[in-house]
Design a protein around this motif. Structure first.
Motif, short mmCIF file in Angstrom:
data_model
loop_
_atom_site.label_atom_id
_atom_site.label_comp_id
_atom_site.label_asym_id
_atom_site.label_seq_id
_atom_site.Cartn_x
_atom_site.Cartn_y
_atom_site.Cartn_z
N GLY A 35 33.28 30.28 0.57
CA GLY A 35 33.96 31.30 0.89
C GLY A 35 34.27 31.96 2.02
N ASP A 36 35.30 32.89 2.13
CA ASP A 36 35.57 33.54 3.53
C ASP A 36 34.32 34.19 4.20
OD1 ASP A 36 37.41 34.30 5.42
OD2 ASP A 36 36.60 36.26 4.71
N VAL A 37 34.07 34.11 5.27
CA VAL A 37 32.92 34.59 5.83
C VAL A 37 33.04 36.12 5.76
CG1 VAL A 37 33.53 34.66 8.26
CG2 VAL A 37 31.40 34.49 7.89
N GLU A 38 33.92 36.66 5.91
CA GLU A 38 34.04 38.17 5.71
C GLU A 38 33.84 38.46 4.21
OE1 GLU A 38 34.06 39.98 8.11
OE2 GLU A 38 34.68 39.26 9.89
N GLN A 39 34.14 37.79 3.39
CA GLN A 39 33.94 38.06 1.93
C GLN A 39 32.21 37.82 1.50
OE1 GLN A 39 36.25 36.03 -0.79
NE2 GLN A 39 35.28 36.96 -2.56
N VAL A 40 31.96 36.60 1.80
CA VAL A 40 30.37 36.24 1.71
C VAL A 40 29.49 37.22 2.34
CG1 VAL A 40 28.81 34.48 1.63
CG2 VAL A 40 31.27 34.09 1.12
N LEU A 41 29.65 37.32 3.56
CA LEU A 41 28.51 38.21 4.55
C LEU A 41 28.97 39.63 4.65
CD1 LEU A 41 27.57 35.67 7.18
CD2 LEU A 41 26.57 36.35 5.25
N GLY A 42 30.27 39.91 4.97
CA GLY A 42 30.75 41.19 5.10
C GLY A 42 30.79 41.99 3.84
N GLU A 43 31.35 41.77 2.75
CA GLU A 43 31.36 42.64 1.53
C GLU A 43 29.85 42.27 0.96
OE1 GLU A 43 34.69 41.57 -0.80
OE2 GLU A 43 35.81 41.00 0.84
N GLY A 44 29.17 41.08 1.19
CA GLY A 44 27.94 41.09 0.66
C GLY A 44 27.04 42.25 1.32
N LEU A 45 27.10 42.53 2.53
CA LEU A 45 26.39 43.44 3.15
C LEU A 45 26.69 44.72 2.55
CD1 LEU A 45 24.52 44.61 5.57
CD2 LEU A 45 26.63 44.31 7.13
N VAL A 46 28.01 45.01 2.27
CA VAL A 46 28.58 46.38 1.72
C VAL A 46 27.74 46.66 0.50
CG1 VAL A 46 30.49 47.70 0.86
CG2 VAL A 46 30.68 46.56 3.05
N ASP A 47 27.87 45.53 -0.41
CA ASP A 47 26.92 45.63 -1.73
C ASP A 47 25.56 45.81 -1.64
OD1 ASP A 47 29.26 45.22 -2.80
OD2 ASP A 47 29.18 43.02 -3.06
N TYR A 48 24.82 45.03 -0.56
CA TYR A 48 23.40 45.47 -0.46
C TYR A 48 23.04 46.72 0.32
CZ TYR A 48 18.84 43.92 1.12
OH TYR A 48 17.40 44.15 1.18
#
Length: 498
Positions: A35-48
């Motif tokens: 996937g897109d890095v902003e989705q995988v890492l960025g949104e993943g960080l928000v969820d975490y």
């Protein structure tokens, strides 16, 4: 999340914004599988961070609501509100994140038009302000826009010494005829910098930016939204209207009839070379064929021509001399200072010695001129490799068919060439997909198609296996161009089932 604990110790929203911008810059411009890095890492960080529920995670979410992408910002804002409602504590400055107003925009521009250094100044607005409305914590966002690299943003940084920065830029311009410093409208600054940041995302991976650019990317993206929107002008600020074919031809005729071109001995080759120079200026330099500079001329002669244009032997010999004549012609038309003209001519003469090595005649690749003309009817040298990959059989006789007479740019001939590329009976639907992929490779749409093919070929996979992977992806994704490009970006090897 460990790094986010440091946010609890800072004392101002500016320091916090810069820290978080640096954090998310760690993955800017990177690729991840799936996937897109902003989705995988960025949104993943928000969820975490939302699940962590600590004061540090709340502070991080508040900053990401301002600095993140649109999707990250929306998710972070919702998560932050939920944590605040549950009573999680936050620093006193947290409410002031992003609460800024623009106080001025300036540009420092060199006489060549190579580069714009744009300075946008801001201040926080809260509580009592000075009588002049100066605001709190004034700071400047500085971005460098490179017009020799498709108008991309090449560098960015932030300074809290606003007055000193402006005065220094003004003083440098006052003492240098090759520099111009002026104040510009905030709408112009926003349009220019948004276009520049978009251009930085699009070209090469990784893009050729400074080491600091990624750290300030999120901060810059957010600050530009504080500037008033205006008409969308695709940088630079002094852009010209697009050149029609007729206007390009008229400009070429004026050049060939000028004193600058009177010494050129091969008028036919000079005319074709002038066309290439004008096309480069129109298509790669925002409709500015008359803009000349040392860097632009070197880039044209030693980088763009060798990659993009198929020149005849006569054109190869004439091009450096035509370019030098064009520099004299253009400098007179644009009023380039004598100092700039001399420096540009010196750069051209220095590049002349390197040009024969930089420009490899396409016939040296082992392909004759007639075959090259069939593969490159548009003269686009950069398309050669992918078109040879798409149509490997273009010479000789096969089952009584003279392949030398078939035109790969023609739909009917293209089908025949693809049938010859397959042995035995071929399913019509499968052949149609081969035709679809070959057509896309011919025009380079999307560019990720050929990039994926090259990665698989470099791993040692057979050409037909590579084509079948590309077909499988195109068939599975359908007509969504963004999903297709993303899927092609994710290919790292051929799956076992293929």
């Amino acid at each position: 999340m460990q790094a986010a604990r440091e946010l609890l110790a800072v004392r101002s929203p500016l320091d916090a914004e810069l820290m978080v911008s640096d954090m998310v810059g760690a993955w800017w411009g990177r690729r991840v599988r799936g996937g897109d890095v902003e989705q995988v890492l960025g949104e993943g960080l928000v969820d975490y961070a939302a699940k962590a529920g600590s004061p540090a995670s709340l502070t991080l979410l508040i900053c990401l609501a301002y600095l993140g992408t649109a999707r990250q910002g929306a998710k972070a804002e919702g998560a932050a509100l939920a944590l605040m409602e549950s009573g999680v504590a936050r620093p006193g400055w947290a409410d002031r994140v992003g609460a800024v107003k623009p106080t001025g925009c300036y540009v420092s521009r060199d006489a060549y038009g190579d580069q714009d250094t744009v300075i946008c100044t801001f201040a926080y607005r809260w509580g009592e302000e000075s009588p002049a409305g100066a605001g709190h914590e004034p700071h400047a966002l500085v971005m460098v826009v490179d017009h020799n690299m498709s108008g991309m943003a090449r560098d960015a940084w932030v300074s809290s010494q606003v007055d000193m920065l402006i005065e220094k830029a003004r003083a440098e311009a006052a003492g240098n005829a090759m520099l111009l410093f002026e104040e510009i409208e905030p709408q112009q600054a926003r349009a220019l910098l948004e276009s520049a940041m978009k251009a930085t995302r699009e070209p090469k991976t990784p893009p050729p930016v400074s080491e600091s650019y990624s750290a300030y990317h999120a901060f810059a993206r957010a600050r530009l939204k504080a500037l008033p929107p205006g008409r969308k002008r695709p940088a630079p600020l002094h852009i010209e209207a697009p050149y029609s074919r007729e206007r390009r031809a008229m400009l070429a005729a004026e050049f060939l009839a000028s004193d600058a071109a009177e010494h050129l001995s091969d008028p036919s080759a000079a005319s074709r070379c002038a066309d290439h120079i004008i096309d480069y200026g129109c298509e790669q330099d925002f409709s500015r064929p008359l803009r000349v500079s040392p860097t632009k001329c070197e880039t044209f002669l030693l980088d763009w021509l060798p990659r993009k244009v198929m020149l005849s032997v006569a054109e190869q010999e004439a091009m450096p001399h035509v370019l030098a004549a064009w520099v004299r012609f253009a400098a007179l038309r644009t009023g380039l200072p004598e100092r700039g003209l001399k420096a540009t001519l010196d750069a051209v003469w220095e590049a002349i010695g390197k040009f024969p090595e930089a420009y490899r005649d396409p016939t040296s690749f082992g392909l004759d001129r007639q075959l090259l003309e069939r593969l490159l009817p548009d003269g686009d040298l950069s398309a050669l490799a992918r078109r040879v990959f798409a149509f490997p059989f273009l010479q000789g006789v096969h089952n009584g068919v003279d392949l030398d007479r078939l035109n790969p740019a023609d739909d009917a001939d293209r089908r025949t060439l693809l049938e010859i590329d397959h042995v035995g009976t071929v399913d019509e639907e499968h052949l149609a997909w081969h035709e679809e992929i070959a057509g896309r490779l011919w025009v380079g749409d999307p560019p990720q198609l050929w990039e994926a093919a090259q990665r698989l070929l470099d791993l040692g996979h057979d050409r037909h296996d590579v084509l079948h992977v590309l077909i499988e992806i195109a068939e599975r994704i359908g007509g969504d161009p963004e999903e297709l490009a993303a899927a092609l970006d994710d290919i790292a090897d051929i799956p076992d089932e293929i």
